[in-house]
Design a protein around this motif. Structure first.
Motif, PDB file in Angstrom:
ATOM      1  N   ARG A 184      43.854  52.704  43.145  1.00  0.00           N
ATOM      2  CA  ARG A 184      43.950  53.170  41.759  1.00  0.00           C
ATOM      3  C   ARG A 184      42.592  53.050  41.070  1.00  0.00           C
ATOM      4  O   ARG A 184      41.877  52.077  41.285  1.00  0.00           O
ATOM      5  CB  ARG A 184      44.979  52.324  41.024  1.00  0.00           C
ATOM      6  CG  ARG A 184      45.209  52.647  39.583  1.00  0.00           C
ATOM      7  CD  ARG A 184      46.375  51.863  38.994  1.00  0.00           C
ATOM      8  NE  ARG A 184      47.574  51.871  39.832  1.00  0.00           N
ATOM      9  CZ  ARG A 184      48.451  52.882  39.899  1.00  0.00           C
ATOM     10  NH1 ARG A 184      48.250  53.967  39.193  1.00  0.00           N
ATOM     11  NH2 ARG A 184      49.517  52.792  40.684  1.00  0.00           N
ATOM     12  N   ARG A 223      41.137  53.288  37.083  1.00  0.00           N
ATOM     13  CA  ARG A 223      41.504  53.372  35.670  1.00  0.00           C
ATOM     14  C   ARG A 223      40.267  53.788  34.888  1.00  0.00           C
ATOM     15  O   ARG A 223      39.219  53.141  34.966  1.00  0.00           O
ATOM     16  CB  ARG A 223      42.029  52.020  35.180  1.00  0.00           C
ATOM     17  CG  ARG A 223      42.808  52.131  33.888  1.00  0.00           C
ATOM     18  CD  ARG A 223      43.673  50.899  33.628  1.00  0.00           C
ATOM     19  NE  ARG A 223      42.908  49.686  33.614  1.00  0.00           N
ATOM     20  CZ  ARG A 223      42.632  48.992  32.509  1.00  0.00           C
ATOM     21  NH1 ARG A 223      43.082  49.387  31.340  1.00  0.00           N
ATOM     22  NH2 ARG A 223      41.920  47.891  32.582  1.00  0.00           N
ATOM     23  N   ALA A 271      45.351  56.843  42.893  1.00  0.00           N
ATOM     24  CA  ALA A 271      45.883  57.330  41.621  1.00  0.00           C
ATOM     25  C   ALA A 271      44.789  57.220  40.566  1.00  0.00           C
ATOM     26  O   ALA A 271      44.001  56.277  40.578  1.00  0.00           O
ATOM     27  CB  ALA A 271      47.086  56.493  41.216  1.00  0.00           C
ATOM     28  N   ASP A 314      44.388  56.788  36.623  1.00  0.00           N
ATOM     29  CA  ASP A 314      45.029  56.489  35.339  1.00  0.00           C
ATOM     30  C   ASP A 314      43.978  56.656  34.258  1.00  0.00           C
ATOM     31  O   ASP A 314      42.948  55.980  34.286  1.00  0.00           O
ATOM     32  CB  ASP A 314      45.559  55.052  35.306  1.00  0.00           C
ATOM     33  CG  ASP A 314      46.706  54.829  36.265  1.00  0.00           C
ATOM     34  OD1 ASP A 314      47.373  55.817  36.643  1.00  0.00           O
ATOM     35  OD2 ASP A 314      46.942  53.673  36.643  1.00  0.00           O
TER      36      ASP A 314
END
Length: 124
Positions: free
Chosen positions: A28, A30, A61, A63
């Motif tokens: 991930r 961010r 991912a 974010d």
């Protein structure tokens, strides 16, 4: 579309950091994105996925945390949400000068979560 150049720069930085830390991959990322940064979140998501191909960031991912644009009037110290399009006229004293933008131009990586396993198709 400048989202592709932003996505490519983010992926390059995160991929380099993953390699330096010996991470098998990235789960991930961010990212903080200011309202005035001129970034379309959906376009950035699409470009991020494309830019990740063949890197340790592939499959991660993304974010995005939006940051509301805020300004402060120097003469009366009132703060307000600037909005889009930006309104830099003080809502309290109605002056348009000596206003400072406090937030809204951010575009930065906040943190990265390393993967526990290498991305599919890559050797760990």
């Amino acid at each position: 579309m400048h989202e592709m150049s932003i996505a490519a720069a983010v992926v390059e930085q995160v991929d380099e950091a993953a390699r330096r830390h010996g991470a098998p991959g990235v789960a991930r990322v961010r990212l903080q994105v200011g309202e005035l940064a001129g970034v379309v979140a959906e376009a950035l998501d699409f470009c991020f996925e494309l830019a990740c191909a063949g890197t340790l960031v592939e499959g991660a991912a993304l974010d995005t945390e939006p940051v509301t644009a805020r300004a402060r009037c120097a003469p009366c110290a009132v703060e307000w949400a600037v909005g889009m399009p930006p309104d830099l006229g003080c809502p309290n004293c109605r002056t348009g000068g000596n206003v400072h933008l406090l937030a809204g131009r951010e575009l930065q990586i906040l943190d990265v979560e390393w993967a526990r396993c290498p991305p599919a198709g890559q050797k760990g």
